[in-house]
Design a protein around this motif. Structure first.
Motif, PDB file in Angstrom:
ATOM      1  N   UNK A  23      33.585  43.232  36.674  1.00 24.62           N
ATOM      2  CA  UNK A  23      32.619  43.347  35.575  1.00 24.62           C
ATOM      3  C   UNK A  23      31.498  44.318  35.921  1.00 24.62           C
ATOM      4  N   UNK A  24      31.271  45.245  35.012  1.00 25.11           N
ATOM      5  CA  UNK A  24      30.227  46.238  35.213  1.00 25.11           C
ATOM      6  C   UNK A  24      30.734  47.504  35.883  1.00 25.11           C
ATOM      7  N   UNK A  53      38.465  45.465  41.798  1.00 22.86           N
ATOM      8  CA  UNK A  53      38.084  44.050  41.856  1.00 22.86           C
ATOM      9  C   UNK A  53      38.124  43.521  43.285  1.00 22.86           C
ATOM     10  N   UNK A  54      39.145  43.914  44.041  1.00 18.13           N
ATOM     11  CA  UNK A  54      39.250  43.430  45.419  1.00 18.13           C
ATOM     12  C   UNK A  54      38.160  44.013  46.318  1.00 18.13           C
ATOM     13  N   UNK A  55      37.755  45.239  46.057  1.00 15.99           N
ATOM     14  CA  UNK A  55      36.652  45.825  46.834  1.00 15.99           C
ATOM     15  C   UNK A  55      35.378  45.007  46.642  1.00 15.99           C
ATOM     16  N   UNK A 109      36.766  56.789  42.666  1.00 17.64           N
ATOM     17  CA  UNK A 109      35.425  57.162  42.226  1.00 17.64           C
ATOM     18  C   UNK A 109      34.546  55.950  41.976  1.00 17.64           C
ATOM     19  N   UNK A 110      35.150  54.883  41.454  1.00 19.10           N
ATOM     20  CA  UNK A 110      34.374  53.678  41.140  1.00 19.10           C
ATOM     21  C   UNK A 110      33.955  52.945  42.405  1.00 19.10           C
ATOM     22  N   UNK A 111      34.878  52.855  43.390  1.00 25.81           N
ATOM     23  CA  UNK A 111      34.526  52.081  44.588  1.00 25.81           C
ATOM     24  C   UNK A 111      33.514  52.821  45.466  1.00 25.81           C
ATOM     25  N   UNK A 167      26.285  50.170  46.028  1.00 26.55           N
ATOM     26  CA  UNK A 167      25.618  49.010  45.431  1.00 26.55           C
ATOM     27  C   UNK A 167      25.653  47.784  46.338  1.00 26.55           C
ATOM     28  N   UNK A 168      26.763  47.602  47.051  1.00 27.30           N
ATOM     29  CA  UNK A 168      26.931  46.411  47.896  1.00 27.30           C
ATOM     30  C   UNK A 168      26.691  46.708  49.373  1.00 27.30           C
ATOM     31  N   UNK A 169      26.342  47.953  49.671  1.00 31.73           N
ATOM     32  CA  UNK A 169      26.054  48.343  51.047  1.00 31.73           C
ATOM     33  C   UNK A 169      27.208  47.985  51.991  1.00 31.73           C
TER      34      UNK A 169
END
Length: 357
Positions: free
Chosen positions: A266-267, A282-284, A311-313, A319-321
């Protein structure tokens, strides 16, 4: 009928068990080697992905051994996998091979219809025999996946490099030859016990890495240069996010994981973009939330769903460092360069963990 199929992790053992159980002669494709890759590259389009090329090489080698029937999954959607069987059939026909090609769409929530369609190609096989053979093959598949998950955690703690792999390979051969469920259960229990006895090194800093990406690249060691083994030997516990059993269960029962994937994504990505692109994103996020030290993204060159996910991950990483490294494979990929990248990535993770303490 002399049937064959492509290699993909433990798929060879599973399909052999199923087909031999119904009395069909199986021609196993030889283990994938550089010769297999060379045959596939020589006879495939330049921009076809690595799994496609290796499949072609597998089929050529199996047909040369006497196979006259190839079974292959089909499909529809953005991923080119749905075209594999049809295009490969034309390539092999142009090369002069005479064979039958069975292309079956994945279950996608219609398991009974899928089994009926599959059984229609073997009209002389008793239904009870076919079901028994299928269920035994599934049991072996679940056992193989359970054993590999255990290996990828414990091999990072082995006393002597190589001993755990040797034990695993020894018991996988026994699993391949197992004739009943009790034998399968005993083999798995004995293998896990023996692996644990030889994997008891204590590490002050224990790194954990999740492998995400395209399923074929994750499951077939030749194509990913056995990245899981390389990481284990660097002292890293590995979690693979794709297994054959996951694929079968999710495909057979209306893809129950899709809801979880959409929730986790999501997002970032909330719809299917073909292949395993949604899974990758999703798994990342999932393993970033579980405080894993890093994520490695495995993909074949030119794979559109995974390129979108890549590109998304990169944004998820920020974002999640959490450090994320992408490994892109084609026929020109070299072992030495990738090993150096893995060692540098693991060193980065180690330093981050130590500095965080």
């Amino acid at each position: 009928m002399k049937i064959t199929y492509p290699h993909m992790g433990s798929l060879n053992m599973i399909l052999k068990t199923m087909f031999e159980g119904i009395g069909v002669e199986v021609i196993e494709p030889p283990p994938t080697t550089n010769k297999t890759l060379s045959l596939g590259v020589r006879n495939s389009h330049e921009f076809a992905c690595l799994p496609f090329k290796i499949n072609v090489g597998n089929f050529i080698e199996a047909l040369d051994k006497g196979a006259d029937t190839i079974i292959m999954l089909g499909g529809i959607g953005p991923c080119r996998f749905g075209y594999y069987g049809h295009v490969q059939k034309e390539i092999l026909k142009d090369l002069g091979y005479n064979f039958n090609m069975i292309i079956i769409d994945p279950p996608h929530g219609r398991l009974i219809d899928f089994l009926k369609e599959l059984s229609s190609y073997f009209p002389n096989v008793d239904g009870k025999t076919a079901l028994k053979s299928f269920l035994f093959a599934v049991k072996k598949m679940l056992a193989a996946d359970k054993l590999e998950k255990f290996l990828l955690k414990h091999r990072a703690h082995e006393d002597r490099r190589g001993i755990t792999t040797k034990i695993y390979e020894e018991y996988m051969k026994k699993l391949d030859k197992a004739q009943n469920g009790k034998e399968v259960d005993k083999i798995v229990a004995d293998a896990m016990k023996k692996i644990k006895e030889n994997a008891n090194v204590y590490r002050k800093v224990q790194l954990r890495v999740a492998l995400v990406g395209e399923i074929y690249m994750l499951l077939e060691p030749f194509t990913n240069m056995d990245v899981s083994k390389a990481l284990n030997e660097l002292g890293v516990e590995v979690t693979k996010t794709e297994y054959l059993s996951d694929y079968l269960i999710n495909s057979a029962f209306k893809l129950p994981q899709r809801l979880e994937f959409k929730k986790n994504g999501k997002g970032y990505l909330e719809r299917d973009i073909g292949g395993h692109g949604l899974n990758t994103v999703a798994n990342t996020i999932k393993y970033a939330k579980l405080n894993y030290d890093g994520v490695i993204h495995i993909l074949p060159f030119t794979c559109t769903p995974e390129i979108v996910a890549q590109g998304i991950i990169a944004k998820i990483s920020r974002d999640y460092n959490i450090p994320v490294m992408s490994l892109v494979y084609d026929e020109n990929t070299g072992q030495a360069g990738y090993q150096t990248r893995l060692e540098a990535f693991v060193d980065l993770l180690y330093r981050r963990r130590v500095n965080a303490v």
